[in-house]
Structure formats: C-alpha cells, structure tokens
Enzyme design. Structure first.
Site, PDB file in Angstrom:
ATOM      1  N   LYS A 190      -9.070 -38.758  39.185  1.00  0.00           N
ATOM      2  CA  LYS A 190      -9.891 -37.863  38.338  1.00  0.00           C
ATOM      3  C   LYS A 190      -9.010 -37.066  37.377  1.00  0.00           C
ATOM      4  O   LYS A 190      -9.286 -36.988  36.183  1.00  0.00           O
ATOM      5  CB  LYS A 190     -10.711 -36.886  39.210  1.00  0.00           C
ATOM      6  CG  LYS A 190     -11.644 -37.560  40.192  1.00  0.00           C
ATOM      7  CD  LYS A 190     -12.444 -36.557  40.995  1.00  0.00           C
ATOM      8  CE  LYS A 190     -11.635 -35.640  41.884  1.00  0.00           C
ATOM      9  NZ  LYS A 190     -10.907 -36.326  42.973  1.00  0.00           N
ATOM     10  N   ARG A 212     -18.638 -30.056  43.471  1.00  0.00           N
ATOM     11  CA  ARG A 212     -18.156 -30.638  44.726  1.00  0.00           C
ATOM     12  C   ARG A 212     -19.262 -30.755  45.767  1.00  0.00           C
ATOM     13  O   ARG A 212     -19.066 -31.320  46.827  1.00  0.00           O
ATOM     14  CB  ARG A 212     -17.159 -29.675  45.327  1.00  0.00           C
ATOM     15  CG  ARG A 212     -15.673 -29.818  45.181  1.00  0.00           C
ATOM     16  CD  ARG A 212     -15.110 -31.119  45.018  1.00  0.00           C
ATOM     17  NE  ARG A 212     -13.862 -31.264  45.691  1.00  0.00           N
ATOM     18  CZ  ARG A 212     -12.664 -31.196  45.087  1.00  0.00           C
ATOM     19  NH1 ARG A 212     -12.561 -31.006  43.803  1.00  0.00           N
ATOM     20  NH2 ARG A 212     -11.584 -31.369  45.780  1.00  0.00           N
ATOM     21  N   ARG A 252       2.084 -39.051  45.620  1.00  0.00           N
ATOM     22  CA  ARG A 252       1.940 -38.244  44.397  1.00  0.00           C
ATOM     23  C   ARG A 252       3.033 -37.175  44.322  1.00  0.00           C
ATOM     24  O   ARG A 252       3.354 -36.519  45.304  1.00  0.00           O
ATOM     25  CB  ARG A 252       0.569 -37.561  44.374  1.00  0.00           C
ATOM     26  CG  ARG A 252       0.471 -36.566  43.225  1.00  0.00           C
ATOM     27  CD  ARG A 252      -0.923 -36.094  42.952  1.00  0.00           C
ATOM     28  NE  ARG A 252      -1.600 -35.559  44.126  1.00  0.00           N
ATOM     29  CZ  ARG A 252      -2.904 -35.299  44.162  1.00  0.00           C
ATOM     30  NH1 ARG A 252      -3.651 -35.534  43.105  1.00  0.00           N
ATOM     31  NH2 ARG A 252      -3.461 -34.823  45.248  1.00  0.00           N
ATOM     32  N   ARG A 307       2.298 -31.787  46.696  1.00  0.00           N
ATOM     33  CA  ARG A 307       1.286 -30.758  46.984  1.00  0.00           C
ATOM     34  C   ARG A 307       1.179 -30.541  48.489  1.00  0.00           C
ATOM     35  O   ARG A 307       1.211 -31.500  49.258  1.00  0.00           O
ATOM     36  CB  ARG A 307      -0.075 -31.206  46.429  1.00  0.00           C
ATOM     37  CG  ARG A 307      -0.348 -30.657  45.045  1.00  0.00           C
ATOM     38  CD  ARG A 307      -1.552 -31.249  44.394  1.00  0.00           C
ATOM     39  NE  ARG A 307      -2.763 -31.283  45.197  1.00  0.00           N
ATOM     40  CZ  ARG A 307      -3.939 -31.709  44.737  1.00  0.00           C
ATOM     41  NH1 ARG A 307      -4.043 -32.113  43.478  1.00  0.00           N
ATOM     42  NH2 ARG A 307      -5.004 -31.727  45.490  1.00  0.00           N
ATOM     43  N   ARG A 347      -9.728 -33.911  53.783  1.00  0.00           N
ATOM     44  CA  ARG A 347     -10.303 -33.887  52.422  1.00  0.00           C
ATOM     45  C   ARG A 347     -11.251 -35.063  52.230  1.00  0.00           C
ATOM     46  O   ARG A 347     -12.298 -34.933  51.599  1.00  0.00           O
ATOM     47  CB  ARG A 347      -9.176 -33.912  51.377  1.00  0.00           C
ATOM     48  CG  ARG A 347      -8.441 -32.584  51.274  1.00  0.00           C
ATOM     49  CD  ARG A 347      -7.082 -32.726  50.632  1.00  0.00           C
ATOM     50  NE  ARG A 347      -7.151 -33.229  49.283  1.00  0.00           N
ATOM     51  CZ  ARG A 347      -6.104 -33.780  48.650  1.00  0.00           C
ATOM     52  NH1 ARG A 347      -4.937 -33.883  49.244  1.00  0.00           N
ATOM     53  NH2 ARG A 347      -6.242 -34.206  47.426  1.00  0.00           N
TER      54      ARG A 347
HETATM   55  P1  AP5 Z   1      -4.889 -37.982  40.577  1.00  0.00           P
HETATM   56  O1  AP5 Z   1      -5.284 -38.293  39.187  1.00  0.00           O
HETATM   57  O2  AP5 Z   1      -4.040 -36.787  40.841  1.00  0.00           O
HETATM   58  O3  AP5 Z   1      -6.198 -38.027  41.525  1.00  0.00           O
HETATM   59  P2  AP5 Z   1      -7.368 -36.962  41.707  1.00  0.00           P
HETATM   60  O4  AP5 Z   1      -8.631 -37.735  41.885  1.00  0.00           O
HETATM   61  O5  AP5 Z   1      -7.318 -35.945  40.633  1.00  0.00           O
HETATM   62  O6  AP5 Z   1      -6.903 -36.389  43.112  1.00  0.00           O
HETATM   63  P3  AP5 Z   1      -6.882 -34.903  43.672  1.00  0.00           P
HETATM   64  O7  AP5 Z   1      -6.135 -35.000  44.986  1.00  0.00           O
HETATM   65  O8  AP5 Z   1      -6.330 -33.931  42.681  1.00  0.00           O
HETATM   66  O9  AP5 Z   1      -8.361 -34.657  43.916  1.00  0.00           O
HETATM   67  P4  AP5 Z   1      -8.984 -33.632  44.841  1.00  0.00           P
HETATM   68  O10 AP5 Z   1     -10.381 -33.701  44.380  1.00  0.00           O
HETATM   69  O11 AP5 Z   1      -8.774 -33.843  46.293  1.00  0.00           O
HETATM   70  O12 AP5 Z   1      -8.134 -32.316  44.556  1.00  0.00           O
HETATM   71  P5  AP5 Z   1      -8.400 -31.021  43.691  1.00  0.00           P
HETATM   72  O13 AP5 Z   1      -7.124 -30.668  43.055  1.00  0.00           O
HETATM   73  O14 AP5 Z   1      -9.625 -31.167  42.856  1.00  0.00           O
HETATM   74  O15 AP5 Z   1      -4.140 -39.287  41.176  1.00  0.00           O
HETATM   75  C1  AP5 Z   1      -3.634 -39.275  42.513  1.00  0.00           C
HETATM   76  C2  AP5 Z   1      -2.327 -40.111  42.566  1.00  0.00           C
HETATM   77  O16 AP5 Z   1      -2.652 -41.478  42.280  1.00  0.00           O
HETATM   78  C3  AP5 Z   1      -1.279 -39.690  41.505  1.00  0.00           C
HETATM   79  O17 AP5 Z   1      -0.005 -39.861  42.064  1.00  0.00           O
HETATM   80  C4  AP5 Z   1      -1.498 -40.681  40.357  1.00  0.00           C
HETATM   81  O18 AP5 Z   1      -0.306 -40.928  39.608  1.00  0.00           O
HETATM   82  C5  AP5 Z   1      -1.943 -41.934  41.120  1.00  0.00           C
HETATM   83  N1  AP5 Z   1      -2.888 -42.742  40.348  1.00  0.00           N
HETATM   84  C6  AP5 Z   1      -3.848 -42.318  39.474  1.00  0.00           C
HETATM   85  N2  AP5 Z   1      -4.506 -43.365  38.957  1.00  0.00           N
HETATM   86  C7  AP5 Z   1      -3.962 -44.476  39.533  1.00  0.00           C
HETATM   87  C8  AP5 Z   1      -4.232 -45.864  39.405  1.00  0.00           C
HETATM   88  N3  AP5 Z   1      -5.193 -46.330  38.587  1.00  0.00           N
HETATM   89  N4  AP5 Z   1      -3.500 -46.726  40.156  1.00  0.00           N
HETATM   90  C9  AP5 Z   1      -2.518 -46.276  40.989  1.00  0.00           C
HETATM   91  N5  AP5 Z   1      -2.223 -44.966  41.152  1.00  0.00           N
HETATM   92  C10 AP5 Z   1      -2.933 -44.075  40.433  1.00  0.00           C
HETATM   93  O19 AP5 Z   1      -8.765 -29.971  44.839  1.00  0.00           O
HETATM   94  C11 AP5 Z   1      -7.802 -29.526  45.768  1.00  0.00           C
HETATM   95  C12 AP5 Z   1      -8.437 -28.507  46.690  1.00  0.00           C
HETATM   96  O20 AP5 Z   1      -8.890 -27.365  45.922  1.00  0.00           O
HETATM   97  C13 AP5 Z   1      -9.702 -28.985  47.440  1.00  0.00           C
HETATM   98  O21 AP5 Z   1      -9.366 -29.666  48.640  1.00  0.00           O
HETATM   99  C14 AP5 Z   1     -10.417 -27.663  47.692  1.00  0.00           C
HETATM  100  O22 AP5 Z   1      -9.835 -26.959  48.757  1.00  0.00           O
HETATM  101  C15 AP5 Z   1     -10.154 -26.886  46.392  1.00  0.00           C
HETATM  102  N6  AP5 Z   1     -11.173 -27.119  45.377  1.00  0.00           N
HETATM  103  C16 AP5 Z   1     -10.998 -27.705  44.147  1.00  0.00           C
HETATM  104  N7  AP5 Z   1     -12.158 -27.732  43.465  1.00  0.00           N
HETATM  105  C17 AP5 Z   1     -13.088 -27.144  44.256  1.00  0.00           C
HETATM  106  C18 AP5 Z   1     -14.476 -26.892  44.100  1.00  0.00           C
HETATM  107  N8  AP5 Z   1     -15.153 -27.272  43.019  1.00  0.00           N
HETATM  108  N9  AP5 Z   1     -15.123 -26.270  45.127  1.00  0.00           N
HETATM  109  C19 AP5 Z   1     -14.479 -25.884  46.242  1.00  0.00           C
HETATM  110  N10 AP5 Z   1     -13.152 -26.115  46.458  1.00  0.00           N
HETATM  111  C20 AP5 Z   1     -12.471 -26.743  45.469  1.00  0.00           C
END
Ligand code: AP5
Length: 222
Positions: A18, A93, A132, A165, A176
């Site tokens: 994402k 979410r 990552r 992270r 997660r």
């Molecule tokens: P990346 O692009 O970083 O993936 P992502 O989907 O953004 O993953 P996240 O872990 O950031 O998502 P998340 O939803 O768990 O975390 P968030 O930060 O929102 O890619 C991942 C890896 O894969 C990278 O190394 C990349 O290079 C690689 N990659 C990408 N594309 C690829 C491909 N095509 N092929 C191969 N490799 C690839 O949330 C973190 C925490 O914050 C949550 O757990 C929660 O506690 C809190 N939080 C955030 N938003 C909310 C909300 N709205 N409500 C409540 N709590 C929240």
C-alpha cells in the site's frame, strides 16, 4: 473548468504494498499521500501525547483507537495540500473509520471515488515484512531481497541509516494479519456494495503492480 478532487483508498493486508504504491499513485495523479501509519510513527518519534498513547497499540500490532486516528486525519484532510484529492494508505481500517471518512469527505462535497484492493496471499506477506527496511529520515522503503538499497543499510535517496520497524517482528506481524482479517477485510464488501472496489493482484513486481493499478484507475474513470 473546475476539476473535481479525486479520493482513492488503498486497501490490503500488512505488507501488500500500500505504502509503496500509494507514493507512486500520489505522484502520478498529484494527490496527497495520507498514510496514517507514517503519521502515527512520526507522532511516536516526536514523543507527543498522541504518539505515547498510540505506541503501545502499534507495538502489539493492534489498531490505535479510532478517535485518535480520526483527529489526526481531520487536520490533514482540511489542509490545502489535500484539496485536489488524497491517496489514503492504511485508512480506513474498520467499518467505523470508513463511515467517518464518508462523513468527512461529504462535508467537503467529496466521496471515496475508487478503492484499490491489493490482493496478496498471507504466505508472501511475512517474507515481505521481515525483509523490509525503511529510512526514518526521508521515508524511503526497501526490501533486503526484492528492492535492496545500493549499499546495505544505507538509504539511496538521502544516505540515512535504514532501520527495521519494531512491528515487523514475526509475532507482531501475525497479530497484524489477524487484526486485518477480523477488522479490515469486511471493508471489501462495504466498498464492493457501492461499486467502488477494484481488485488488483499485488504479487507481481512493483512496476507490474503499479501498471495494473493505473489500468484500474483508467477503467474506473472512463
Ligand atoms: P509496503 O509498501 O511497506 O507495504 P504496506 O502495505 O504499506 O505495509 P505496512 O506494513 O506499512 O502496512 P500496515 O497496514 O500493516 O502498516 P501501517 O503503517 O499502515 O511494502 C512492504 C514490503 O514489501 C517493503 O519492503 C516493500 O519494498 C516490499 N514490496 C512492496 N511491493 C512489493 C512487490 N510488488 N513485490 C515484492 N516486494 C514488495 O500501520 C502500522 C500500525 O499503525 C498498525 O498496526 C496500527 O497499530 C497503526 N495504524 C495505522 N493506521 C491505523 C488506522 N487507520 N487505525 C488504527 N490504527 C492504525
């Protein structure tokens, strides 16, 4: 001619890509990239009251309470940079957040136009997340195998030191994923019911996935 704002939600499990793709879409369509995860990590790094409260949830892989995230989002949504539209990454979410977003956008005479669902099976996600590495200084994201930096541990873009992270440890990743399936995946039918959902396989290379997303955007706006 007045062009209407374009609001796009990226939906998908942790590690689906994402953040990677939201940045590219935001650049291509001139949208504001709104990542609630990045905003929360910034609050934690700055040691704000909100950051201190959010940190314990994030460490465990749980969702931060809706009202804390909603408050943070509201300010950004009303900013001038958001006027042309947003690429929402990590928000909403759960159904409550989706309803809140509908209400906030409606106040601005806007709506969620397109929801891009990056479909990646759970087996692939663990390897993506444990490999990552990100740059706290500029936000660039790498992967030790599929997208490594030129020099190990050093950001190509700004020379900063790359970190893992704290929530990318295996037991937290599993939590997660559990939270995603329980709280977030019901949003697929929420947006499907209103005809906004576009499913894109997220398993190809980053460039291939980006091209599929662009195609989905084109067909939605045709
Ligand atoms: P990346 O692009 O970083 O993936 P992502 O989907 O953004 O993953 P996240 O872990 O950031 O998502 P998340 O939803 O768990 O975390 P968030 O930060 O929102 O890619 C991942 C890896 O894969 C990278 O190394 C990349 O290079 C690689 N990659 C990408 N594309 C690829 C491909 N095509 N092929 C191969 N490799 C690839 O949330 C973190 C925490 O914050 C949550 O757990 C929660 O506690 C809190 N939080 C955030 N938003 C909310 C909300 N709205 N409500 C409540 N709590 C929240």
């Amino acid at each position: 001619m007045v062009t209407r704002a374009l609001d796009v939600v990226l939906l998908g499990p942790p590690g689906a890509g994402k953040g990677t793709q939201a940045k590219r879409l935001a650049a291509a369509y001139e949208l504001l990239h709104l990542s609630t995860g990045d905003m929360l990590r910034d609050e934690v790094a700055r040691g704000t009251e909100l950051g201190r409260e959010a940190e314990s949830y994030m460490k465990r892989g749980e969702l931060v309470p809706d009202e804390l995230v909603g408050k943070m989002l509201l300010a950004r949504l009303h900013s001038q940079q958001a006027a042309a539209g947003c690429a929402f990454d990590g928000y909403p979410r759960n159904t409550e957040q989706a309803k809140l977003l509908d209400g906030l956008l409606a106040e601005l005479n806007r709506r969620v136009d397109i929801v891009l669902y990056l479909n990646v099976p759970d087996e692939a996600l663990l390897a993506r997340l444990t490999g990552r590495r990100s740059c706290p200084a500029c936000g660039a994201v790498y992967h030790v195998a599929s997208h490594p930096p030129r020099t190990e541990g050093v950001c190509d873009a700004c020379g900063g030191a790359l970190v893992q992270r704290p929530d990318d440890r295996e037991e937290v990743i599993r939590e997660r994923l559990r939270v995603y399936h329980e709280a977030t995946s019901p949003l697929l039918s929420y947006y499907q019911a209103r005809g906004a959902l576009r499913e894109v396989p997220g398993t190809g290379s980053q460039d291939e996935v980006f091209e599929l997303l662009r195609q989905a955007m084109r067909s939605s706006r045709a």
